[in-house]
Each structure stands twice: as structure tokens, then as C-alpha cells.
Write a protein that holds these residues in place. Sequence first.
Motif, PDB file in Angstrom:
ATOM      1  N   GLN A  21      42.453  49.367  33.602  1.00 39.68           N
ATOM      2  CA  GLN A  21      42.410  48.518  34.535  1.00 39.68           C
ATOM      3  C   GLN A  21      41.972  48.920  36.018  1.00 39.68           C
ATOM      4  OE1 GLN A  21      45.796  45.894  33.857  1.00 39.68           O
ATOM      5  NE2 GLN A  21      45.089  45.425  31.777  1.00 39.68           N
ATOM      6  N   ARG A  24      38.530  50.414  36.561  1.00 37.94           N
ATOM      7  CA  ARG A  24      37.775  49.335  36.457  1.00 37.94           C
ATOM      8  C   ARG A  24      37.822  48.290  37.952  1.00 37.94           C
ATOM      9  NH1 ARG A  24      37.591  44.949  31.666  1.00 37.94           N
ATOM     10  NH2 ARG A  24      35.511  43.582  32.087  1.00 37.94           N
ATOM     11  N   ALA A  25      38.927  48.082  38.362  1.00 33.60           N
ATOM     12  CA  ALA A  25      39.105  47.285  39.689  1.00 33.60           C
ATOM     13  C   ALA A  25      38.187  48.463  40.894  1.00 33.60           C
ATOM     14  CB  ALA A  25      40.363  47.113  39.858  1.00 33.60           C
ATOM     15  N   GLN A  28      34.480  47.843  40.338  1.00 36.37           N
ATOM     16  CA  GLN A  28      34.369  46.578  41.064  1.00 36.37           C
ATOM     17  C   GLN A  28      34.013  46.666  42.421  1.00 36.37           C
ATOM     18  OE1 GLN A  28      36.794  44.352  38.944  1.00 36.37           O
ATOM     19  NE2 GLN A  28      35.519  43.583  37.505  1.00 36.37           N
ATOM     20  N   LEU A  29      35.029  47.169  43.018  1.00 34.77           N
ATOM     21  CA  LEU A  29      35.086  47.352  44.553  1.00 34.77           C
ATOM     22  C   LEU A  29      33.810  48.043  45.020  1.00 34.77           C
ATOM     23  CD1 LEU A  29      37.168  46.681  46.851  1.00 34.77           C
ATOM     24  CD2 LEU A  29      38.192  48.815  46.486  1.00 34.77           C
ATOM     25  N   TYR A  34      34.272  43.176  43.140  1.00 32.06           N
ATOM     26  CA  TYR A  34      35.844  42.946  43.276  1.00 32.06           C
ATOM     27  C   TYR A  34      36.022  41.509  43.744  1.00 32.06           C
ATOM     28  CZ  TYR A  34      40.603  43.499  43.894  1.00 32.06           C
ATOM     29  OH  TYR A  34      41.941  43.457  43.663  1.00 32.06           O
ATOM     30  N   LEU A  49      44.891  37.762  43.326  1.00 33.70           N
ATOM     31  CA  LEU A  49      44.590  39.171  43.296  1.00 33.70           C
ATOM     32  C   LEU A  49      45.583  39.780  44.078  1.00 33.70           C
ATOM     33  CD1 LEU A  49      40.717  39.009  44.445  1.00 33.70           C
ATOM     34  CD2 LEU A  49      41.881  39.774  42.361  1.00 33.70           C
ATOM     35  N   PRO A  53      46.235  42.750  41.251  1.00 36.64           N
ATOM     36  CA  PRO A  53      44.909  43.080  41.689  1.00 36.64           C
ATOM     37  C   PRO A  53      44.103  43.776  40.737  1.00 36.64           C
ATOM     38  CG  PRO A  53      47.135  44.216  42.983  1.00 36.64           C
ATOM     39  CD  PRO A  53      47.620  43.314  41.753  1.00 36.64           C
ATOM     40  N   ARG A  54      44.512  43.759  39.782  1.00 32.55           N
ATOM     41  CA  ARG A  54      43.619  44.269  38.549  1.00 32.55           C
ATOM     42  C   ARG A  54      42.896  43.106  37.806  1.00 32.55           C
ATOM     43  NH1 ARG A  54      48.520  46.635  38.065  1.00 32.55           N
ATOM     44  NH2 ARG A  54      48.868  45.458  36.125  1.00 32.55           N
ATOM     45  N   THR A  56      40.434  40.295  36.370  1.00 34.49           N
ATOM     46  CA  THR A  56      39.073  40.156  36.231  1.00 34.49           C
ATOM     47  C   THR A  56      38.778  38.825  35.847  1.00 34.49           C
ATOM     48  OG1 THR A  56      39.124  40.647  33.870  1.00 34.49           O
ATOM     49  CG2 THR A  56      38.728  42.480  35.442  1.00 34.49           C
TER      50      THR A  56
END
Length: 68
Positions: A21, A24-25, A28-29, A34, A49, A53-54, A56
Motif C-alpha cells: 500500500q 502504491r501511494a 501515485q505521488l 496521489y 489522507l 495516508p495509503r 486510494t
Amino acid sequence: KTFEREHEIALANNARDMLRQVERALEQLGAGTYGVCENCGRPIGKLRLQAYPRATLCMPCKKNQERH
């Protein structure tokens, strides 16, 4: 012993899932996505968030997912 081993395996699996996770974050960032819900495309709330923070999915999409 069996219970302890199963518990250790569960902890390892949870840690592995959390790592996925986080990775993945970070992806995305880097992609600039993100904080955008993967389901509806709306922004994920700042408080969500901060708490998770993870995340989605935005809260409405997450609630809908949990109902199904």
C-alpha cells in the motif's frame, strides 16, 4: 506452537500488505495522482489522507465498497 506460527504468518502478511500500500501511494505521488479516488476520480479528503495516508478511495466510495 501452531497458534504462534499462524499468528506470526498473519503479522508478516499484514506487514507485506502495508508495504504494498505504501509503495502504491508513492507511485501515485510520483504520477501526480496521489489523493485522487481510484473509483470516482474525486479528491480524497485531507482528513482521510491524514488519518490513512495509503487511502486510494474517497469515503463515499469506501463505504460503498464495504457494503458490497
